[in-house]
Design a protein around this motif. Sequence first.
Motif, short mmCIF file in Angstrom:
data_model
loop_
_atom_site.label_atom_id
_atom_site.label_comp_id
_atom_site.label_asym_id
_atom_site.label_seq_id
_atom_site.Cartn_x
_atom_site.Cartn_y
_atom_site.Cartn_z
N ALA A 33 0.84 -1.20 0.00
CA ALA A 33 0.00 0.00 0.00
C ALA A 33 0.87 1.25 0.00
O ALA A 33 1.88 1.32 0.70
N SER A 35 2.16 4.99 0.90
CA SER A 35 2.11 5.71 2.16
C SER A 35 1.91 7.21 1.96
O SER A 35 1.88 7.95 2.93
N MET A 53 -7.11 13.85 4.87
CA MET A 53 -5.90 13.55 4.12
C MET A 53 -5.04 14.81 4.03
O MET A 53 -5.54 15.89 3.73
N THR A 73 -12.61 7.18 -4.42
CA THR A 73 -11.28 7.42 -4.97
C THR A 73 -10.96 8.90 -4.81
O THR A 73 -11.71 9.76 -5.26
N SER A 75 -7.93 11.54 -5.67
CA SER A 75 -6.69 11.65 -6.44
C SER A 75 -6.26 13.10 -6.53
O SER A 75 -7.08 14.02 -6.45
N PHE A 97 -1.05 11.49 -6.78
CA PHE A 97 -1.42 10.36 -5.93
C PHE A 97 -2.83 9.91 -6.27
O PHE A 97 -3.60 10.63 -6.90
N GLU A 98 -3.13 8.70 -5.80
CA GLU A 98 -4.49 8.18 -5.88
C GLU A 98 -4.69 7.22 -4.71
O GLU A 98 -3.90 6.30 -4.53
N ARG A 99 -5.72 7.47 -3.93
CA ARG A 99 -6.07 6.62 -2.78
C ARG A 99 -7.47 6.09 -3.00
O ARG A 99 -8.36 6.83 -3.38
N ARG A 100 -7.67 4.82 -2.70
CA ARG A 100 -8.99 4.19 -2.84
C ARG A 100 -9.44 3.65 -1.48
O ARG A 100 -8.65 3.07 -0.75
N PHE A 101 -10.72 3.87 -1.20
CA PHE A 101 -11.33 3.36 0.02
C PHE A 101 -12.59 2.60 -0.37
O PHE A 101 -13.42 3.12 -1.11
#
Length: 155
Positions: A33, A35, A53, A73, A75, A97-101
Amino acid sequence: MRAYDFSPLYRSAIGFDRLAGMLDSASRLDAQAPSYPPFNVERVDENDTRVTMAVAGFTEDELEIEVKDQTLTISGKKSEESDDRTYLHRGIAARNFERRFQLADHVQVTGAKLENGLLHVDTRREIPEALKPRTISIQAANSDGQKTIEGSQAA
């Protein structure tokens, strides 16, 4: 790395194969994952959750929040800077960046705001009326509508 066998769950429960697949993929992805950027997930109350975030250096135009297929998502794409700055030290990350939940059933994103370099995304769990617990009234078995207690009629 641990591998879990979910086959007993498949034998005794119906419809939980998606949950088992999510647990399995989460355990595999945890080691790789990303960071960046750092984030917090906090419970505001029983039905509300907030993802915070750290997005220092990003503007509202460079951030995108999307919900699709129960996946949130977030980003960030930095616009191309064409300045003539010469950095002696560059410690503020300016990378994309790209974060998915994964969102649980009946969880909706209710809002987002950017303040002081922190992006706050609020979610709310809203259970439909049809799925909420309800009380069923018990009707008397005799024909005159009065309840019977130990062989005698109650008034």
